[in-house]
Motif scaffolding. Structure first.
Motif, PDB file in Angstrom:
ATOM      1  N   SER A 244       0.810  -1.221   0.000  1.00 45.73           N
ATOM      2  CA  SER A 244       0.000   0.000   0.000  1.00 45.73           C
ATOM      3  C   SER A 244       0.841   1.268   0.000  1.00 45.73           C
ATOM      4  O   SER A 244       0.422   2.309  -0.514  1.00 45.73           O
ATOM      5  N   ASP A 245       2.056   1.186   0.575  1.00 46.94           N
ATOM      6  CA  ASP A 245       2.875   2.391   0.698  1.00 46.94           C
ATOM      7  C   ASP A 245       4.356   2.057   0.558  1.00 46.94           C
ATOM      8  O   ASP A 245       5.129   2.181   1.513  1.00 46.94           O
ATOM      9  N   PRO A 246       4.788   1.597  -0.631  1.00 43.17           N
ATOM     10  CA  PRO A 246       6.208   1.269  -0.819  1.00 43.17           C
ATOM     11  C   PRO A 246       7.068   2.513  -0.676  1.00 43.17           C
ATOM     12  O   PRO A 246       6.725   3.576  -1.196  1.00 43.17           O
ATOM     13  N   LYS A 247       8.189   2.374   0.011  1.00 38.35           N
ATOM     14  CA  LYS A 247       9.064   3.516   0.267  1.00 38.35           C
ATOM     15  C   LYS A 247      10.210   3.624  -0.743  1.00 38.35           C
ATOM     16  O   LYS A 247      10.568   4.717  -1.162  1.00 38.35           O
ATOM     17  N   HIS A 248      10.803   2.505  -1.076  1.00 36.52           N
ATOM     18  CA  HIS A 248      12.002   2.535  -1.911  1.00 36.52           C
ATOM     19  C   HIS A 248      11.616   2.555  -3.399  1.00 36.52           C
ATOM     20  O   HIS A 248      10.658   1.890  -3.811  1.00 36.52           O
ATOM     21  N   PRO A 249      12.345   3.308  -4.231  1.00 35.21           N
ATOM     22  CA  PRO A 249      12.033   3.354  -5.676  1.00 35.21           C
ATOM     23  C   PRO A 249      12.043   1.982  -6.338  1.00 35.21           C
ATOM     24  O   PRO A 249      11.244   1.717  -7.244  1.00 35.21           O
ATOM     25  N   TYR A 250      12.934   1.103  -5.879  1.00 39.32           N
ATOM     26  CA  TYR A 250      12.989  -0.235  -6.478  1.00 39.32           C
ATOM     27  C   TYR A 250      11.723  -1.027  -6.168  1.00 39.32           C
ATOM     28  O   TYR A 250      11.207  -1.744  -7.028  1.00 39.32           O
ATOM     29  N   LEU A 255       6.397  -3.285  -8.102  1.00 38.23           N
ATOM     30  CA  LEU A 255       4.943  -3.305  -8.021  1.00 38.23           C
ATOM     31  C   LEU A 255       4.287  -2.810  -9.304  1.00 38.23           C
ATOM     32  O   LEU A 255       3.166  -3.211  -9.631  1.00 38.23           O
ATOM     33  N   GLU A 256       4.971  -1.943 -10.018  1.00 37.38           N
ATOM     34  CA  GLU A 256       4.395  -1.391 -11.246  1.00 37.38           C
ATOM     35  C   GLU A 256       4.638  -2.272 -12.468  1.00 37.38           C
ATOM     36  O   GLU A 256       4.033  -2.052 -13.521  1.00 37.38           O
ATOM     37  N   SER A 257       5.517  -3.264 -12.329  1.00 35.18           N
ATOM     38  CA  SER A 257       5.844  -4.133 -13.462  1.00 35.18           C
ATOM     39  C   SER A 257       4.742  -5.168 -13.655  1.00 35.18           C
ATOM     40  O   SER A 257       4.302  -5.804 -12.704  1.00 35.18           O
ATOM     41  N   GLU A 258       4.316  -5.352 -14.861  1.00 37.70           N
ATOM     42  CA  GLU A 258       3.265  -6.321 -15.185  1.00 37.70           C
ATOM     43  C   GLU A 258       3.421  -6.737 -16.641  1.00 37.70           C
ATOM     44  O   GLU A 258       3.494  -5.873 -17.523  1.00 37.70           O
ATOM     45  N   PRO A 259       3.499  -8.060 -16.929  1.00 36.89           N
ATOM     46  CA  PRO A 259       3.550  -8.479 -18.329  1.00 36.89           C
ATOM     47  C   PRO A 259       2.327  -7.976 -19.087  1.00 36.89           C
ATOM     48  O   PRO A 259       1.194  -8.197 -18.666  1.00 36.89           O
ATOM     49  N   SER A 260       2.541  -7.254 -20.163  1.00 33.69           N
ATOM     50  CA  SER A 260       1.418  -6.711 -20.920  1.00 33.69           C
ATOM     51  C   SER A 260       1.800  -6.622 -22.382  1.00 33.69           C
ATOM     52  O   SER A 260       2.972  -6.712 -22.748  1.00 33.69           O
TER      53      SER A 260
END
Length: 545
Positions: A244-250, A255-260
């Motif tokens: 819900s609240d990731p702190k580190h850029p990595y 979390l934003e990566s998704e096969p599409s």
């Protein structure tokens, strides 16, 4: 706060080879409480597995381990070999990423699991047999009694992984370290295994370190999540907070990566590249001293399929449904009955020396990258071997082609001089893909090519495969239990169950309007694990249905 089962402080791992030093883990701190699940996530090569193996001294002598690892207040770093042997397998068990290399190919399942029971629990005879059957049934092996005499090569990749989990659970460990334990499993069995591990954790008070690249899985099972990047643990917090609240850029990047993606539409006039009719693969079951055939394992029954140039046909189904066997039959790597055509030419009865000329245009990426890459060959030799057989290019040009192929799959040319054991599981899979595409074939059969890859690299490989398909009009037969990846790559879908093709159609139709209960079950199990829920609509393609 739960009582600490494992307490790790300032753990570092450095691999030394001649004058070179390669840091793999850098000053890691974390702990695992009794009955707690800690998920370890990160890209391939981030140090996840090296960190796990260092906990009870399983790394090779070339690894220098410093820091502190306390299991039940006892220091493991620097502990005697006797103490480490006592802890391994009995108190701390492992499920390794590569089931085929972890299982003994010369021993039956009964002997391999029974060995652990005899050593740690003194169970033998009928008592041990009953326990083995119970363990195999718990981990989803169908007909466990009939599997006792089976060897690892007679099982599918998913079934081998389930056997590994059964062996790890045999002695009721206090801490289970699971390194990608659901990687090779189809989605329905994955859900069963996660539920099994969760129930065992609750009933036995067992701690669990769950290493995975699948964020959807770790979100479901973990109490806390540690995120690793380039050997460092960049975040270690409760699961809900991480998502819900990731702190580190990595972490945000993961979390934003998704096969599409959507494959290019296939023209209705596209040339048929591969065609099978009434293809059948039955393996004989032999018994007795004279090895009489008393029955058959019906792996594939009357399979009909068509793959056009520039088209991707995805095959989905549970482990043991016949997906890989069908692919091997199309490649003439297992015996089959029925018709197989490649570019209009009948190849079913073609002699091996005539098949050789076709092999350049028919390449395969196997499910187990460690088993399919020779440990005695460098990456340069592995990738350029096909060029040596199928082309007359001078060595300099072969080396350049190998280096270019590595770059295409996300590895640098500096990897050419290294050996497979020096890479992570995901990196080995990328090498296997590079070996297949270096020949620029017309058909590539991909058997779970992204199963060992982390989420960001999955997305990269999907983009790579789509780009190669657009550039070279490649045809893919794509086998996978990961329906997100299948959705991103496939024009058509084939659903297999118990050797039969039970559903087929355009990818959008199968995902949005499945005809069979079995397909609906696969989709429900898949997207129950995926927080984003229902799959998005796919663009319909022209061409063959």
């Amino acid at each position: 706060m739960a009582e600490k089962l494992l307490d790790v402080r300032d753990l570092s791992v450095t691999f030394r080879q001649e004058d070179a030093e390669t840091p793999a883990v850098c000053g890691v701190d974390f702990d695992v409480g009794v009955g707690e699940t800690v998920g370890i996530v990160g890209e391939s090569g981030s140090g996840k597995s090296a960190m796990a193996l260092s906990l009870v001294g399983l790394l090779p002598e070339s690894a220098e381990v410093t820091g502190s690892v306390k299991y039940k207040q006892k220091e493991m770093i620097g502990a005697s070999a006797t103490e480490l042997r006592r802890v391994r397998g009995n108190d701390v068990s492992f499920v390794f990423q590569e089931p085929m290399t972890s299982l003994n190919p010369l021993h039956t399942l009964k002997k391999q699991i029974g060995e652990s029971l005899a050593l740690h629990q003194n169970l033998r005879g009928e008592e041990a047999r009953s326990r083995i059957i119970e363990l195999l049934a718990k981990t989803g092996i169908s007909g466990p009694e009939s599997r006792l005499g089976s060897y690892p090569h007679q099982l599918s990749g998913g079934q081998r992984q389930r056997v590994m989990i059964a062996m790890a659970l045999a002695n009721g460990p206090d801490l289970l370290v699971a390194d990608e334990p659901t990687t090779a499993l189809d989605i329905t069995i994955q859900a069963q295994i996660l539920e099994l591990l969760s129930n065992l954790k609750k009933s036995e008070g067992m701690g669990l370190i769950f290493i995975t690249h699948d964020l959807n899985v770790v979100r479901r099972i973990a109490d806390r999540v540690a995120v690793m990047n380039n050997g460092f643990m960049v975040e270690f917090r409760p699961t809900d907070e991480i998502f819900s609240d990731p702190k580190h850029p990595y972490t945000k990047k993961l979390l934003e990566s998704e096969p599409s993606g959507n494959p290019e539409p296939v023209s209705g006039a596209a040339e048929v590249l591969v065609e099978s009719k009434d293809l059948r693969v039955w393996f004989p079951v032999q018994r007795g001293l004279l090895r009489r055939t008393v029955g058959h394992v019906k792996a594939v029954n009357s399979a009909n399929l068509t793959i056009c140039r520039g088209e991707t046909v995805g095959i989905v189904g549970e482990s043991g449904s016949g997906k890989t066997t069908l692919a091997l039959a199309l490649m003439r790597l297992v015996s089959s009955v029925g018709e197989i055509k490649f570019e209009g030419n009948e190849i079913q009865h073609m002699k091996s020396w005539n098949l050789r000329d076709l092999r350049r245009n028919m390449q395969m990426v196997f499910q187990d990258p460690y088993g399919s890459l020779s440990p005695r060959m460098t990456v340069r030799e592995i990738i350029s071997e096909g060029l040596s057989v199928h082309s007359s290019l001078p060595r300099k040009e072969r080396d350049k082609a190998a280096a270019d192929s590595l770059v295409e799959v996300g590895l640098g040319p500096d990897a050419l001089q290294r050996y497979p054991h020096e890479f992570s599981g995901g990196q080995r899979q990328r090498i296997a893909i590079a070996r297949a595409i270096v020949l620029k074939p017309k058909l590539v059969i991909l058997d779970e090519p992204t199963s060992a890859l982390d989420r960001t690299v999955q997305a990269q490989i999907v983009d790579l495969l789509l780009e190669l398909q657009r550039k070279y009009q490649l045809a893919y037969l794509f086998i996978s239990h990961d329906l997100r990846v299948v959705r991103a790559l496939s024009h058509k879908i084939i659903v297999m169950n118990a050797g039969d093709i039970i559903e087929r159609g355009l990818a959008a139709d199968v995902f949005e309007r499945p005809d069979t209960d079995y397909t609906r079950t696969l989709l429900a199990a898949s997207f129950e694990l995926e927080p984003r829920g229902v799959p998005s609509a796919l663009q319909c393609t022209d061409g063959h249905s």
